[in-house]
Design a protein around this motif. Sequence first.
Motif, PDB file in Angstrom:
ATOM      1  N   LYS A   1      49.249  83.564  37.943  1.00 35.83           N
ATOM      2  CA  LYS A   1      50.350  82.590  37.961  1.00 35.83           C
ATOM      3  C   LYS A   1      51.394  82.982  38.984  1.00 35.83           C
ATOM      4  O   LYS A   1      51.950  82.121  39.677  1.00 35.83           O
TER       5      LYS A   1
ATOM      6  N   ARG B   1      60.132  75.751  43.304  1.00 30.57           N
ATOM      7  CA  ARG B   1      58.704  76.049  43.456  1.00 30.57           C
ATOM      8  C   ARG B   1      58.380  77.356  42.779  1.00 30.57           C
ATOM      9  O   ARG B   1      59.093  78.321  42.990  1.00 30.57           O
TER      10      ARG B   1
ATOM     11  N   GLU C   1      46.410  70.606  33.618  1.00 32.94           N
ATOM     12  CA  GLU C   1      46.770  69.808  34.792  1.00 32.94           C
ATOM     13  C   GLU C   1      46.278  68.381  34.597  1.00 32.94           C
ATOM     14  O   GLU C   1      46.995  67.422  34.897  1.00 32.94           O
TER      15      GLU C   1
ATOM     16  N   ARG D   1      49.420  73.120  43.239  1.00 27.50           N
ATOM     17  CA  ARG D   1      49.563  74.560  42.949  1.00 27.50           C
ATOM     18  C   ARG D   1      48.350  75.081  42.232  1.00 27.50           C
ATOM     19  O   ARG D   1      47.863  76.185  42.502  1.00 27.50           O
ATOM     20  N   GLN D   2      47.859  74.244  41.296  1.00 30.04           N
ATOM     21  CA  GLN D   2      46.720  74.678  40.502  1.00 30.04           C
ATOM     22  C   GLN D   2      45.513  74.908  41.388  1.00 30.04           C
ATOM     23  O   GLN D   2      44.756  75.869  41.185  1.00 30.04           O
TER      24      GLN D   2
ATOM     25  N   SER E   1      45.911  78.038  43.082  1.00 25.93           N
ATOM     26  CA  SER E   1      45.713  79.116  42.118  1.00 25.93           C
ATOM     27  C   SER E   1      44.236  79.307  41.822  1.00 25.93           C
ATOM     28  O   SER E   1      43.749  80.433  41.718  1.00 25.93           O
TER      29      SER E   1
ATOM     30  N   GLU F   1      52.424  67.806  42.416  1.00 25.23           N
ATOM     31  CA  GLU F   1      52.812  69.152  42.856  1.00 25.23           C
ATOM     32  C   GLU F   1      52.084  70.201  42.039  1.00 25.23           C
ATOM     33  O   GLU F   1      51.550  71.183  42.577  1.00 25.23           O
TER      34      GLU F   1
ATOM     35  N   ALA G   1      50.197  82.138  42.302  1.00 26.57           N
ATOM     36  CA  ALA G   1      50.173  80.682  42.513  1.00 26.57           C
ATOM     37  C   ALA G   1      51.567  80.099  42.631  1.00 26.57           C
ATOM     38  O   ALA G   1      51.734  78.957  43.020  1.00 26.57           O
ATOM     39  N   GLY G   2      52.552  80.897  42.241  1.00 31.90           N
ATOM     40  CA  GLY G   2      53.907  80.366  42.281  1.00 31.90           C
ATOM     41  C   GLY G   2      54.279  79.655  41.002  1.00 31.90           C
ATOM     42  O   GLY G   2      55.330  79.026  40.915  1.00 31.90           O
ATOM     43  N   GLU G   3      53.406  79.764  39.981  1.00 28.78           N
ATOM     44  CA  GLU G   3      53.717  79.132  38.709  1.00 28.78           C
ATOM     45  C   GLU G   3      54.799  79.915  37.978  1.00 28.78           C
ATOM     46  O   GLU G   3      55.475  79.381  37.116  1.00 28.78           O
TER      47      GLU G   3
ATOM     48  N   SER H   1      52.835  73.579  33.409  1.00 25.40           N
ATOM     49  CA  SER H   1      53.543  74.536  34.233  1.00 25.40           C
ATOM     50  C   SER H   1      55.037  74.431  33.975  1.00 25.40           C
ATOM     51  O   SER H   1      55.614  73.350  34.068  1.00 25.40           O
TER      52      SER H   1
END
Lengths: 533, 758
Positions: A248, A533, B287, B149-150, B153, B145, A251-253, B336
Motif C-alpha cells: 500500500k 494522493r 475497487e 492506483r490499484q 499497486s 483514481e 502504491a501510495g494508498e 482506499s
Amino acid sequence: MMKYLVAGALALALAASPAAAKTLVFCSEGSPEALNPQIVTTTTGMNAGRPMFNNLVEFVPGTTQIVPALAESWEISPDGTTYTFHLRRGVKFHANAVFTPTRDFNADDVLFSLMRQWKEDHPFHGTPGATFDYFRDLGMPDLIRAIEKVDDHTVRISLARAEAPFLANLAMPFNVMLSAEYGELLLRRGEPARLDADPVGTGPFALVGYQKDIAIRYRAFADHWNGRQKIDTLVFSITPNPAVRLAKLKAGECHIMAFPNPSDREAIAANPSLRLLQQEGLNIGYLAMNAARPPFDNVELRRAVNMAIDKRAIIEAVHQGTGTVAKNPIPPLLWSYNEAIEDYPYDPAQARRLIAEAGYPDGLDTDLWYMPVNRPYNPDGRRVAELVQADLARIGMRTRLVTEEWDQYRVKLQAGEPPLALYGWTGDNGDPDNFLNVLLGCAAARPGGNNVAKWCLPEYDALVTRAKATSDRSERETLYRQAQEIFKREAPWVPLAHSIVFMATRKEVKGFGIDPLGRHVFEGVDLDGEASR
Amino acid sequence: MRIRDKIMLVGGIPIAIAAGIAVAAWLLLSEAERARSGAVLAGAIYRDLLVAMTIRDDYVSANPAERDPHTERFREQAASAQVQLASLGPLARTQAQRREVASLQDTLARYVARMDEYIAVTTVNDRLIAEMSLRAARLVNLADEARARQHASNADIITTLTEKDQQLRRLRDIVDRAYQLRATLWGLQTALQHSDGHDHGFAVAQMRHAASGLAEALGAGRGGAALELGNLARAAAAAGPAETGTVAERLLAWCDRLLKIEVTAQRALQEEVAQLLTYSVEANETEQATQNVAVSTLKLGQETHEALTRRDADVAERKLARSGELANIAAALPISPLIQTDMIDAITEWRERLGTTIEGIRKQNAMIADMDRTASAMVAKARSLNDLFTGDADWLGAFIGHVLVIGATIGLLFGSMAAFAAARSITMPLRRLQGSMLALAADPLAGRIAESDRRDELGDMARAANVFVTEISRRERDLRHAKERTDETLAELRQTQADLIQAEKLASLGQLVAGVAHEINTPLGIALTTATLLGDEAQEFERALDGNQLARSRLAHFLDRMKEGSRLLFDNLGRASDLVHSFKQVAVDQVSDEPRRFEMKGWLEDVIRSLGPLLRKTRHAVAIDCPARLQVATYPGALAQVLTNLVINAALHAYDEGESGRITIAVEEAPDQLRLTVRDDGKGIAPQHLGRIFDPFFTTARHRGSTGLGLHIVYNLVTNKLQGRIDVESRPGVGTAFRIEMPKQLAGEARAEALAAL
C-alpha cells in the motif's frame, strides 16, 4: 421562512465545498482496543487516541521532556505532594453529531477526567469495558489524596506521598482530558458508553468514524488551541500484514506505515519514493510465564525455559539482526540498566535436566500465546512463537500455538489466562518505573493489570515502590539495579529482544518523526506537493 | 323690447338648450368614455394576467438554463398589469369598481410576491441540483483514481510476489537438503553404533554429499551459514570414530537450528504471499465495489435529477433513502482511505443537498398550488372587474341616448315656439317700414316715415331714413355748385396750358432767331472782312498804279487776290442767304402753322441746319437718313417743332458734359405712313421714367432750367396735329429712340389745302 431556507442552503453550499481535502493515510498495524486512551495500555490504542486529546502536560515528540499543554504553568510544593496547575484559556472541545460545546475547557473537565478513573462512584467509572488499568497499575488510586478545583482555571492535586514520575505520568496517554459537558449530555441521553466509543477531546483531530479492522477516520479540528493542522483528514488504515502495508505504501494508498518487515528495510531504503526511519526502541520483547499457577509457578521450570530458548536465532531470523538480545526487563538505553547481570546461557541439555528435576521427566504440554500483529518489539509474533516452540520441543515441552484478536489478546493476557505468552512493552515515559513497576509490580499483578506474568514478589515490589517515592536518582538507580537482580533470579519472563523500531513513509511526508516511546505523532505532519494522493 | 334682444332670446334659447344638452352629453360621454376605457383596460388586464399565468407555467416547466427569459417576461407582464391597474383606479366610477380594483391589486401583488419567492427557491434548487451532479461526477473520478492506483499497486504486487516465490523456492531447497543432511547424520549415528567400520565411511560420504548439497542451496546469500556448515562437515568427516559422535551431534544441532529458522521463515513467507494475494484480490474487489458505488451514485444522481426536474418530491425521497444505503455501503467498504473520506463526504453532501432540494421542491409544489389558487382568484376578480366596467359603460351609453333625445325634443319645441313669436313681432313692423322706404325712394320729398316713433331698430332705421332724405336734398344742391366751380377751373387750366404752349413756341422761336442770328453772323463777318481786305488791296493797287510801280506780277497778284476775295464773298454771302431762307421757312412754318406739301429730305436738312448753332455748342453729330424724293403733306411747323424738341432733348439730356454722341434721324416710307425715328446713343432713359416722359412738366433736369414741357408738346403735336403716334424706346447706357408714325397725307381738308399750296 423562505429567506431562511435559501440562506441555509447557501450556507450549506459554502460550508461543504467540494475542494479536494488533504488526506494523510497511516497504515497501522492493528485495531485499537478502544479509542479513549484512559482505558488502553497498548501503543496501538494510545496512538489511535492521541490525535484527539491533550493532557495537562505533554512530552515533546521524540523525547521525554515535559512541556505545558492544557496546563500553562504549575507549582509543586517543596515536599512534592501538592501540584497546583494553572489551566490554559480559550481551549475548545470538538463537536459531534450529538454534542456542541457551549464553553471552553476549564477545571471541571480536569476533575471529570481524573475523578472518573479514581472514584468508583463517578457516573462513568463503571462503564462496561472501562477498567483504567494503567491508572491502577501506577497506583494512582492510592497515590492521589485529593483533587480540588480552586477556580475555573486552577486545579490542585494533593498526593499521599511524593511521587517523582507523577508529572511524567500525567503526560501519559491515560491521563487525557475529557469534556465534562459531554459527559453530562450523555448521561442525560442515557448513553454513557458513548464517552469512550465516540470520544470528544481538545486534540488537533476530531473523530469522524471507526470501523474495526478497517479504518479510523479523523478530521482536522479547526479550533484547536495550537492552530489548525495542515492535513484535513487523517485516516488509520488498519492493515495487520506488513507486506501488505508495504504494498500500500508503495502504491501510495498510505503515506506512513508502521513496522515494516526488517527484511524489507533495504528495499525501502533503496526505493526513491520511500523513506526509512529507524531508531533504537525503548522497548522489551519477552516471553511471560504465568507465575501465579502451575506449572510455571515453579521457578526451576522457568529457569529451564530461559535456558532452552535460542535468543540469537530469534534476533537473526526475525529481527534480521536489527535488535539486541535482552537479558533485563528494561532496555540498555534506560538509566539504571544493570549490565552486570549475566543472562541465562543457551543450554538445552541443562534445560532438559532442569525440567526433569522440576518434576516433568516426560516433558509437559502447554499453550504458547503469540500476538497476531506486528509490534515494535516483535516484527513477527508467530514466527517467534514457532522458533520458541521448536526450542521448547527440544527440551520436551510441547506447546500449542494460540492467538487472539489483538484487542482481546491484551485483555486475556492481563486477565492472566495464558500460561506462556509472548508480549512486550515500549516505555511510555522514559522512566524505569514504567517497566519495572508497571510490568512486574504487585499492583499490576491483579487480574487486568499489566503484569502479565502475574508475578508478585513482595521483596521486589518493595524495591520498586520505594524507588517511586523518591526523586533522588542515584537512590532510585540503586534500587532498580537490585530489582533487576531479583528479576534475574526469579525469572518470571524470558527477556527476548530489544529492537530497532522501523517506520516507513513516502517521500512527500514532512514533519513525521520516529519516537523512542513508540508514539505516532501526527500533529504537525504535512504532505508535500500533490494533495491527497 | 328691442329686436336685438328678441333675436337673442330666440336664438339664445335653442342655443342654451343645445348647449345644455351638449354639456350634459359631453359630461356623460366623457363618463362613458371613462367607463369604456375602464372596460377596455379591464379587458387588457384580464388578458395580461392570463399571459402572466401562462408565462409562469412556462417558467415552471422550463429547463434551468432557460428560465431567465421567462422571469424577465413575467416581471414585465406583471408590471404592465400593475401599471394598468393603477391607471384603472382613477377610471372607476362606482364604489364597487374601486373596491374590486383595490382587491385585484392586492391579489396581483400577492401573486407576484409568491412568484418572486418561487423564483428564489427555484434558483437555489437549480443550483443545488447542478452541484449534486458535480458531486456525483466527482465520485466517478475518485473511483477512477483509486483504480489507477490499484493497477499500479497490482503490478508492484506481482513483482513482489514473484520475488517472494523465488525466495520460497530457495527456502524449500534449503529445507529439503537440510532434511537430507539430517537423514545422513542419523545414518551416520546409526553407523557409529554398529561399530564396524565400513558403514562409517559410507555414511560419512553420504553426509558430506548432503552437506555440500545444502551448502550449494545456501548459496551466496547465506555465506556465513555455508561456511559454518563446511567447517562442521569437514570436522565430522575428519573425526575419528570416537569424536564423530560428538561432532555429528554438533552438526545435527546446527542442522536443527537451521531447519528451525528456515522452516519458520518459509511459513512466514508463505503467510506473506497468501496475505498479498488476498490483499490483491480484496483490493480488486474493493475497487470494483468502489466503482459500483460510484456508478450507482451516478445512476442514482441521474434518476434523482429527472425526479427533481419533474418536481416529484416522493420519488426524490426514495432516492434519498437509497442514497443513504449507498452512503452506508461506501462507509462500510474497505475503500482506499484516500478516497473513502472524499467519497463519503461527496455522498453525504449530495444527500444533504438532496434533502434541502426535496424540501425546496415540496415548497415549490406548495407554492405552485398556492399560486394557482391565487391565480384563479385573480382571474375571477379580473373578469368581474371587466364585467363591472363594461356594464357601467353600457348603462352610461343608454343613458346618454335618452338624455339626448329628451333634451333635443324639449329644446326643439321650446325653441320653435319662441322663434315663431319673436319672428312675428319683427316681420310685421319690418314690412310696414319697407313700404314707407320704397315710397320715399320714389319720392324723397314724400315726408316722414311713420315708424320713426318706434323705439326699436326699426324706429332707428325710420328716423335714419328721414335724416337721409333731408341730407340727400342738401347734398344734391352742394354737388351742383361744386360741379359749376370745377368746370370753371377746368377752363382756366386749359387756357393756361395753351398759354404755356404758346410761350414755349415763342421761346423756341426766340431760340431759333438767336441761333439764326448767330449763324448768319459768321459768314457775314467773313464776307465783311474779305470785303475790307479787298478794299485794302484795291487801295494798294491804286497806289501802286498811281505810283507807276505796276508790274505784271503785281497785277497778277492783285487779280488772284481779287478772285479769292470774291469767291470768299460769294460763298459766305451765299451761305448767309441759304440760312436766311431756311430759317424763314421754318419760322413761317412755326408761326403760320399751316399744312403744306414739301420734300422731306431737303426740309430735314434745313431744319437741322437751323439748329446748327445750337448743335455746334455741343460735340454731337446729327445724321439724316432719309430716302430722296419723299413727299409729305403735313404741318411742317409742327413737325419741325417736334424734331427740334427731340434733337435738342437728345443733345441736352442724353449725354454727360463733354461727351460726343451721334443723333440719327431716320425716315422710313410706308405706303400711307411715314416712320420717323430720332435715335441717339446716349445714356438712355431710366425705365421708371419712360412712362412719364410725355407728361407735362416732367423733367429730370429741372435744376438745369428745363421746363418739362418739351416732350409733352411733342406728344400733343404728334397725336393731335400730325395725326400720328409717338413711341419711345430706351436702354440705359445704350441709347434712346423716339419713333413717330404719321400719315404722309393728312386726312380730310388738309390734303386739299396742301395741294392748293403747291
